[in-house]
Scaffold this active site. Sequence first.
Site, short mmCIF file in Angstrom:
data_model
loop_
_atom_site.label_atom_id
_atom_site.label_comp_id
_atom_site.label_asym_id
_atom_site.label_seq_id
_atom_site.Cartn_x
_atom_site.Cartn_y
_atom_site.Cartn_z
N ALA A 119 0.84 -1.21 0.00
CA ALA A 119 0.00 0.00 0.00
C ALA A 119 0.87 1.26 0.00
O ALA A 119 0.36 2.35 -0.26
CB ALA A 119 -0.91 -0.01 1.22
N TYR A 149 10.93 3.16 -0.58
CA TYR A 149 10.35 1.80 -0.52
C TYR A 149 9.17 1.68 -1.47
O TYR A 149 9.04 0.72 -2.23
CB TYR A 149 9.94 1.54 0.93
CG TYR A 149 9.19 0.25 1.17
CD1 TYR A 149 9.85 -0.97 1.17
CD2 TYR A 149 7.82 0.26 1.44
CE1 TYR A 149 9.15 -2.15 1.41
CE2 TYR A 149 7.13 -0.91 1.68
CZ TYR A 149 7.79 -2.11 1.67
OH TYR A 149 7.11 -3.28 1.91
N GLU A 191 10.46 -4.08 13.35
CA GLU A 191 9.09 -4.51 13.63
C GLU A 191 8.08 -3.45 13.18
O GLU A 191 8.37 -2.26 13.16
CB GLU A 191 8.92 -4.81 15.13
CG GLU A 191 9.08 -3.64 16.07
CD GLU A 191 10.53 -3.28 16.37
OE1 GLU A 191 11.44 -3.75 15.66
OE2 GLU A 191 10.75 -2.48 17.29
N LYS A 200 5.27 -3.49 23.54
CA LYS A 200 5.25 -2.42 24.55
C LYS A 200 4.24 -2.74 25.65
O LYS A 200 4.50 -2.53 26.84
CB LYS A 200 4.87 -1.08 23.90
CG LYS A 200 5.96 -0.51 23.01
CD LYS A 200 5.46 0.77 22.33
CE LYS A 200 6.43 1.25 21.26
NZ LYS A 200 5.98 2.49 20.61
N GLN A 220 -3.23 8.94 13.72
CA GLN A 220 -3.01 8.41 12.38
C GLN A 220 -3.73 7.06 12.26
O GLN A 220 -3.81 6.32 13.24
CB GLN A 220 -1.51 8.30 12.04
CG GLN A 220 -0.67 7.41 12.89
CD GLN A 220 -0.14 8.07 14.16
OE1 GLN A 220 -0.75 8.95 14.72
NE2 GLN A 220 1.03 7.62 14.63
N THR A 221 -4.25 6.77 11.08
CA THR A 221 -5.10 5.58 10.93
C THR A 221 -4.52 4.57 9.94
O THR A 221 -3.79 4.92 9.00
CB THR A 221 -6.50 5.99 10.42
OG1 THR A 221 -6.34 6.79 9.24
CG2 THR A 221 -7.28 6.75 11.47
P1 NAD Z 1 10.29 -9.79 6.24
O1 NAD Z 1 11.33 -8.73 6.42
O2 NAD Z 1 9.90 -10.59 7.42
O3 NAD Z 1 10.70 -10.78 5.08
C1 NAD Z 1 11.50 -10.40 3.98
C2 NAD Z 1 12.61 -11.41 3.85
O4 NAD Z 1 13.43 -11.05 2.73
C3 NAD Z 1 13.53 -11.45 5.08
O5 NAD Z 1 13.55 -12.74 5.66
C4 NAD Z 1 14.89 -11.04 4.52
O6 NAD Z 1 15.98 -11.71 5.14
C5 NAD Z 1 14.75 -11.43 3.06
N1 NAD Z 1 15.76 -10.72 2.27
C6 NAD Z 1 16.17 -9.43 2.40
N2 NAD Z 1 17.18 -9.18 1.56
C7 NAD Z 1 17.43 -10.33 0.89
C8 NAD Z 1 18.36 -10.71 -0.11
N3 NAD Z 1 19.28 -9.83 -0.56
N4 NAD Z 1 18.35 -11.97 -0.57
C9 NAD Z 1 17.46 -12.89 -0.09
N5 NAD Z 1 16.54 -12.59 0.85
C10 NAD Z 1 16.52 -11.33 1.34
O7 NAD Z 1 9.02 -9.04 5.61
P2 NAD Z 1 7.54 -9.56 5.38
O8 NAD Z 1 6.66 -8.76 6.27
O9 NAD Z 1 7.50 -11.03 5.44
O10 NAD Z 1 7.30 -9.05 3.88
C11 NAD Z 1 7.33 -9.91 2.74
C12 NAD Z 1 7.07 -9.08 1.50
O11 NAD Z 1 5.80 -8.40 1.61
C13 NAD Z 1 8.11 -7.99 1.24
O12 NAD Z 1 8.33 -7.85 -0.13
C14 NAD Z 1 7.43 -6.74 1.78
O13 NAD Z 1 7.93 -5.57 1.17
C15 NAD Z 1 5.98 -7.01 1.43
N6 NAD Z 1 5.04 -6.26 2.28
C16 NAD Z 1 4.85 -6.62 3.58
C17 NAD Z 1 3.93 -5.92 4.36
C18 NAD Z 1 3.65 -6.28 5.79
O14 NAD Z 1 2.75 -5.68 6.39
N7 NAD Z 1 4.38 -7.23 6.40
C19 NAD Z 1 3.24 -4.83 3.80
C20 NAD Z 1 3.48 -4.49 2.48
C21 NAD Z 1 4.36 -5.23 1.72
#
Ligand code: NAD
Length: 335
Positions: A119, A149, A191, A200, A220-221
């Site tokens: 998002a 990002y 986190e 917390k 903020q929402t």
């Molecule tokens: P996360 O950080 O727990 O997982 C991402 C993983 O990618 C990590 O384990 C990290 O070690 C790995 N990584 C980073 N660099 C790397 C590299 N060079 N080579 C191999 N692996 C690598 O995050 P998540 O919450 O599990 O998110 C997963 C996906 O979803 C991401 O693309 C993130 O941008 C997207 N996303 C997540 C959220 C959310 O709320 N969690 C929201 C929007 C988008």
Amino acid sequence: MSNKTRVLVTGAGGFIGSHLVKHLKEKGYWVRGVDIKRPEFGDTAADEFLDLDLRRWENCLSATEGIDEVYALAADMGGMGFISAHHAQILYNNSLINLHTLEAARENGAKRYLYTSSACVYPEHLQEDANVVPLKESDVYPAYPQDAYGWEKLISERLCMHYREDYGIETRTVRFHNIFGEEGTWDGGREKVPAAMCRKIARAKLLGDPTIEIWGDGEQTRSFCYIADCVEGIYRLMRSDHHEPLNLGQDRMISINELADIVANIAGIEISKKHVDGPQGVRGRNSDNTLLREVLGWEPKLSLEDGLAITYRWIEDQVRADMLAKGELSSAVAS
Ligand code: NAD
């Protein structure tokens, strides 16, 4: 159930990736997980796990070798505190990961490719009011994401679109809205807000000090979606024929102050909110789920309270163990 399809999950050591691997194994797939780190909170469920840095082209070729379908989740990411302070690192690392992974998947003949966007791609000027109009997929252009990002996510979305049009690889793009749940990062700076809030409040409970710090005025929402619904939605999108980006989240919007109250209620304590300076991201954000319902005939189900109750219990256990290990808590108080 047996299924001969061989799938790759990148970012399989991370929060959503490790849950997705379990989900795909339950569906009967053969799963390869790839990450630079192993899952922190238990063994991987993958048939094979390769420790590879996906910024490097040759590693992306190894990761996608013999693979039919790719779920591309690897990213250098974290909560608002991390995203707002590491623009160059995020843009550089995530661009390399996504350019190389998609091209390697194409070279190795993968048929389907699901990209995990966010998002954070939506323009900042549509998110300046806490009582924001929910964001629909077409709101993304003209583009003006808040952070590097989001800009990188947008470019990778477009890369997927062009790879489908020019090379015929079936790409899918999901835009997550704040996914939370157990077995995700809850400490250390990466986190996200639901995990930070649970930590917390767990500390407040265990220490008997009701003061909770909240970044900004807490008005903020956001909307928040539980991990089990997230992995089900990812899977359904991959199986669908919808190739345009699709929101995946809940459409119940609450303020961060309300989030704190819900978690405190689950923990069974009264809290006192102390509002401090800190990065807040956009003022308001919510998901418009009209297209999600239309395309998948489905939407996330679990209530925020139920998802947070599962998450809080898991994080309270982590916090208690951590405090005991650091000598911040005696075992008599902890039990
Ligand atoms: P996360 O950080 O727990 O997982 C991402 C993983 O990618 C990590 O384990 C990290 O070690 C790995 N990584 C980073 N660099 C790397 C590299 N060079 N080579 C191999 N692996 C690598 O995050 P998540 O919450 O599990 O998110 C997963 C996906 O979803 C991401 O693309 C993130 O941008 C997207 N996303 C997540 C959220 C959310 O709320 N969690 C929201 C929007 C988008």
